[in-house]
Design a protein around this motif. Sequence first.
Motif, PDB file in Angstrom:
ATOM      1  N   GLY A  22     -42.148  75.653  42.185  1.00 32.42           N
ATOM      2  CA  GLY A  22     -41.021  75.254  41.369  1.00 32.42           C
ATOM      3  C   GLY A  22     -40.047  74.400  42.140  1.00 32.42           C
ATOM      4  O   GLY A  22     -40.368  73.891  43.220  1.00 32.42           O
ATOM      5  N   LEU A  23     -38.857  74.278  41.584  1.00 34.43           N
ATOM      6  CA  LEU A  23     -37.794  73.471  42.179  1.00 34.43           C
ATOM      7  C   LEU A  23     -36.810  74.383  42.891  1.00 34.43           C
ATOM      8  O   LEU A  23     -36.349  75.378  42.314  1.00 34.43           O
ATOM      9  N   GLN A  30     -33.488  74.289  45.999  1.00 33.70           N
ATOM     10  CA  GLN A  30     -32.618  73.492  46.862  1.00 33.70           C
ATOM     11  C   GLN A  30     -32.998  73.700  48.321  1.00 33.70           C
ATOM     12  O   GLN A  30     -33.515  74.765  48.692  1.00 33.70           O
ATOM     13  N   ALA A  31     -32.723  72.702  49.115  1.00 34.05           N
ATOM     14  CA  ALA A  31     -32.958  72.832  50.548  1.00 34.05           C
ATOM     15  C   ALA A  31     -32.234  74.069  51.074  1.00 34.05           C
ATOM     16  O   ALA A  31     -31.083  74.333  50.697  1.00 34.05           O
ATOM     17  N   GLY A  32     -32.921  74.813  51.916  1.00 31.99           N
ATOM     18  CA  GLY A  32     -32.380  76.054  52.426  1.00 31.99           C
ATOM     19  C   GLY A  32     -32.773  77.275  51.620  1.00 31.99           C
ATOM     20  O   GLY A  32     -32.554  78.410  52.061  1.00 31.99           O
ATOM     21  N   GLY A  33     -33.350  77.037  50.457  1.00 31.40           N
ATOM     22  CA  GLY A  33     -33.740  78.132  49.587  1.00 31.40           C
ATOM     23  C   GLY A  33     -35.111  78.703  49.929  1.00 31.40           C
ATOM     24  O   GLY A  33     -35.728  78.324  50.931  1.00 31.40           O
ATOM     25  N   SER A  34     -35.558  79.609  49.075  1.00 34.13           N
ATOM     26  CA  SER A  34     -36.813  80.321  49.310  1.00 34.13           C
ATOM     27  C   SER A  34     -37.685  80.293  48.069  1.00 34.13           C
ATOM     28  O   SER A  34     -37.197  80.195  46.946  1.00 34.13           O
ATOM     29  N   LEU A  35     -38.981  80.378  48.310  1.00 33.13           N
ATOM     30  CA  LEU A  35     -39.961  80.530  47.248  1.00 33.13           C
ATOM     31  C   LEU A  35     -41.058  81.455  47.739  1.00 33.13           C
ATOM     32  O   LEU A  35     -41.350  81.489  48.949  1.00 33.13           O
ATOM     33  N   ARG A  36     -41.658  82.152  46.808  1.00 31.96           N
ATOM     34  CA  ARG A  36     -42.812  82.983  47.136  1.00 31.96           C
ATOM     35  C   ARG A  36     -43.979  82.523  46.284  1.00 31.96           C
ATOM     36  O   ARG A  36     -43.930  82.620  45.049  1.00 31.96           O
ATOM     37  N   LEU A  37     -44.998  82.020  46.936  1.00 33.98           N
ATOM     38  CA  LEU A  37     -46.209  81.596  46.249  1.00 33.98           C
ATOM     39  C   LEU A  37     -47.222  82.735  46.253  1.00 33.98           C
ATOM     40  O   LEU A  37     -47.325  83.477  47.239  1.00 33.98           O
ATOM     41  N   ASP A  62     -40.883  69.884  53.002  1.00 38.20           N
ATOM     42  CA  ASP A  62     -41.846  70.896  52.553  1.00 38.20           C
ATOM     43  C   ASP A  62     -42.357  70.614  51.143  1.00 38.20           C
ATOM     44  O   ASP A  62     -43.271  71.292  50.654  1.00 38.20           O
ATOM     45  N   MET A  63     -41.778  69.630  50.495  1.00 36.45           N
ATOM     46  CA  MET A  63     -42.173  69.311  49.133  1.00 36.45           C
ATOM     47  C   MET A  63     -43.602  68.798  49.113  1.00 36.45           C
ATOM     48  O   MET A  63     -43.955  67.847  49.818  1.00 36.45           O
ATOM     49  N   ALA A  64     -44.431  69.465  48.303  1.00 36.63           N
ATOM     50  CA  ALA A  64     -45.856  69.150  48.253  1.00 36.63           C
ATOM     51  C   ALA A  64     -46.511  69.994  47.170  1.00 36.63           C
ATOM     52  O   ALA A  64     -45.873  70.903  46.612  1.00 36.63           O
ATOM     53  N   VAL A  65     -47.768  69.710  46.914  1.00 40.04           N
ATOM     54  CA  VAL A  65     -48.593  70.615  46.125  1.00 40.04           C
ATOM     55  C   VAL A  65     -49.225  71.597  47.104  1.00 40.04           C
ATOM     56  O   VAL A  65     -49.829  71.174  48.101  1.00 40.04           O
ATOM     57  N   TYR A  66     -49.071  72.865  46.825  1.00 42.34           N
ATOM     58  CA  TYR A  66     -49.594  73.910  47.695  1.00 42.34           C
ATOM     59  C   TYR A  66     -50.862  74.492  47.081  1.00 42.34           C
ATOM     60  O   TYR A  66     -50.869  74.859  45.906  1.00 42.34           O
ATOM     61  N   TYR A  67     -51.895  74.568  47.907  1.00 44.35           N
ATOM     62  CA  TYR A  67     -53.198  75.033  47.460  1.00 44.35           C
ATOM     63  C   TYR A  67     -53.608  76.311  48.183  1.00 44.35           C
ATOM     64  O   TYR A  67     -53.441  76.430  49.404  1.00 44.35           O
ATOM     65  N   GLN A  88     -46.967  73.083  42.454  1.00 43.74           N
ATOM     66  CA  GLN A  88     -46.008  72.109  42.981  1.00 43.74           C
ATOM     67  C   GLN A  88     -44.776  72.810  43.526  1.00 43.74           C
ATOM     68  O   GLN A  88     -44.187  73.666  42.852  1.00 43.74           O
ATOM     69  N   VAL A  89     -44.385  72.426  44.715  1.00 41.97           N
ATOM     70  CA  VAL A  89     -43.122  72.866  45.301  1.00 41.97           C
ATOM     71  C   VAL A  89     -42.252  71.628  45.479  1.00 41.97           C
ATOM     72  O   VAL A  89     -42.653  70.677  46.161  1.00 41.97           O
ATOM     73  N   THR A  90     -41.094  71.660  44.867  1.00 45.63           N
ATOM     74  CA  THR A  90     -40.154  70.548  44.959  1.00 45.63           C
ATOM     75  C   THR A  90     -38.878  71.051  45.611  1.00 45.63           C
ATOM     76  O   THR A  90     -38.314  72.052  45.164  1.00 45.63           O
ATOM     77  N   VAL A  91     -38.441  70.370  46.645  1.00 47.29           N
ATOM     78  CA  VAL A  91     -37.244  70.766  47.376  1.00 47.29           C
ATOM     79  C   VAL A  91     -36.224  69.648  47.265  1.00 47.29           C
ATOM     80  O   VAL A  91     -36.485  68.518  47.702  1.00 47.29           O
TER      81      VAL A  91
END
Length: 119
Positions: free
Chosen positions: A10-11, A13-20, A89-94, A114-117
């Motif tokens: 997902g989208l 902000q810089a400095g944020g977190s995501l869990r794939l 870090d913005m990219a498609v993660y596989y 998709q990861v968008t930063v």
Amino acid sequence: QVHLVESGGGLVQAGGSLRLSCAASGLTFGSYAMGWYRQAAGKERELVAAISSGGTTYYADFVKGRCTISRDNTKNTVSLQMNSLKPEDMAVYYCAASGVSVTTDPWYWGQGTQVTVSS
């Protein structure tokens, strides 16, 4: 038939977190090494992190200290916790799986998430 299905992109902000997360089916999950790769626009796919069937982990230098890969063999899932995200870090993660070495010989791939930063 092997299926790897990623979720959690997902989208952010810089400095944020995501869990794939990646849900695997059609394979003896506990016997496979699992990994996360990424591909940014115009660049080659690169390894981000990997975890062996025994739980040994590997991280690319560009994510060391910011990401944690884990697996749950009871749920056939592998996850990537990403913190302190950067625009680069913005990219498609596989998600990838291999019965040999996911770092050198991935056998199966997911469709990507998709990861968008934003900066």
